[in-house]
Design a protein around this motif. Sequence first.
Motif, PDB file in Angstrom:
ATOM      1  N   GLY A 102      -8.953   0.772  -0.312  1.00 11.82           N
ATOM      2  CA  GLY A 102      -9.208  -0.536   0.293  1.00 11.82           C
ATOM      3  C   GLY A 102      -8.093  -0.911   1.262  1.00 11.82           C
ATOM      4  O   GLY A 102      -6.982  -0.384   1.176  1.00 11.82           O
ATOM      5  N   GLU A 161      -6.650  -4.431   3.997  1.00 10.48           N
ATOM      6  CA  GLU A 161      -6.772  -5.857   4.346  1.00 10.48           C
ATOM      7  C   GLU A 161      -7.615  -5.991   5.618  1.00 10.48           C
ATOM      8  O   GLU A 161      -7.137  -5.747   6.719  1.00 10.48           O
ATOM      9  N   GLN A 162      -8.858  -6.425   5.440  1.00  7.86           N
ATOM     10  CA  GLN A 162      -9.805  -6.422   6.565  1.00  7.86           C
ATOM     11  C   GLN A 162      -9.431  -7.446   7.649  1.00  7.86           C
ATOM     12  O   GLN A 162      -9.850  -7.311   8.792  1.00  7.86           O
ATOM     13  N   ASP A 163      -8.629  -8.445   7.286  1.00  8.17           N
ATOM     14  CA  ASP A 163      -8.263  -9.457   8.282  1.00  8.17           C
ATOM     15  C   ASP A 163      -6.947  -9.117   8.975  1.00  8.17           C
ATOM     16  O   ASP A 163      -6.375  -9.931   9.683  1.00  8.17           O
ATOM     17  N   TRP A 191      -9.040  -2.671  14.669  1.00 10.58           N
ATOM     18  CA  TRP A 191     -10.137  -1.721  14.875  1.00 10.58           C
ATOM     19  C   TRP A 191      -9.567  -0.345  15.220  1.00 10.58           C
ATOM     20  O   TRP A 191     -10.009   0.676  14.719  1.00 10.58           O
ATOM     21  N   TYR A 200      -8.185   1.375  12.147  1.00 11.93           N
ATOM     22  CA  TYR A 200      -9.294   1.825  11.298  1.00 11.93           C
ATOM     23  C   TYR A 200      -9.908   3.106  11.863  1.00 11.93           C
ATOM     24  O   TYR A 200     -10.191   4.050  11.124  1.00 11.93           O
ATOM     25  N   PRO A 222     -13.094  -2.110   3.607  1.00  7.61           N
ATOM     26  CA  PRO A 222     -12.514  -3.402   3.987  1.00  7.61           C
ATOM     27  C   PRO A 222     -12.543  -4.380   2.810  1.00  7.61           C
ATOM     28  O   PRO A 222     -13.554  -4.508   2.127  1.00  7.61           O
TER      29      PRO A 222
END
Length: 363
Positions: A100, A102-104, A108, A111, A126
């Motif tokens: 996992g 931290e998506q915030d 991009w 990733y 995410p």
Amino acid sequence: MPELKDVHKNRLDRFRQRMEEAGAEAVIILKPENRAYLSGFEGSAGMLLITKNQALLLVDFRYLEQAKNQAPHFEIIQYRQPLSETLRRVFQELNLEMVGFEQDYVTWEQYEIWTTRLGDLVEFIPLPDLTQKLRMVKGAEELKAIMEAVAIADSAFLDILPLIRPGFQERELAVELEYAMRRRGAQAMAFETIVASGPRSSLPHGAPTERVLQAGDLVIIDFGAKCQGYCSDCTRTVSIGPPTPKQREIYDLVQRAQDAALKAISPGVPASRVDAVARQIINEQGYGETFGHSLGHGVGRVVHEEPTLINRDQTILQPGMVVTVEPGVYLPGWGGVRIEDLVVVTTSGCEVLTHCIKGLSIT
Ligand SMILES: [Mn+2]
């Protein structure tokens, strides 16, 4: 006060609980405030990899020694660019399939790099910021750091009080205030100091300019120090010379709204409720439209964190949460008033931490 090592162990335990609830077997932590909160490592670059049984801190050469000192309960791994090669080895050793992040925070681009180089090995998932929720309730050691930052900012404001008079520039005031905070021990500013005078005081976040203060001005000064990684936040509005009846009226209204909100803060109360209490008082006098921001926000390692005192935040206040209470009224062309104090929620209400001199006519 518990030993720092135990503090970080405890945080790690609570994080792992959140991680399990989120169904993640491993999480990468890159946000500097989360990295420092969970590990104790205060460097400006590095990655945590936390699994059920492992806690790794990956750093480059610059931070090797510091990481070992500050994060003794983490396994320190030195990486060389590209980081993905070290990650491949670590993921393989730990037998990870899903990681996992931290998506915030992860970009991009980052990733894309991860999935291109490591996608054959693990799936990147995410996740919402699991650490931020833990950070809402402050421990004794965190409160101590916040109070130290507050004390520095409070006395720095007193230092520059004689300079809030006709002839001084907004910029000069901001520079003197920041210098006073640094001289008194601040490691940094919590954020860029706001000084907005005269008609500019209707700008809620007016950056200081070369405008020279004049008799009859309202001046909004919003400032904070950072100490041991923790922020303070305080706003004072003062008049240059005797205030006009309207300046007095608006100031008293904002002060009444703040007083009511402070009384409304108590454990068990939703954050949204406190905002509503202050807003109602300003609405009743017909100034509702001129109070366009939230009543307050959490403060800790970053100056704006959870919870937020706003109508859509249903977070239930708990002892140890630290929030600002900062109603404001802004009238374009005329000026504005904001009064902000920092409080900690206690078992029976709240305690105001900022003791900075207060009042419209203090100059
Ligand atoms: Mn604030």
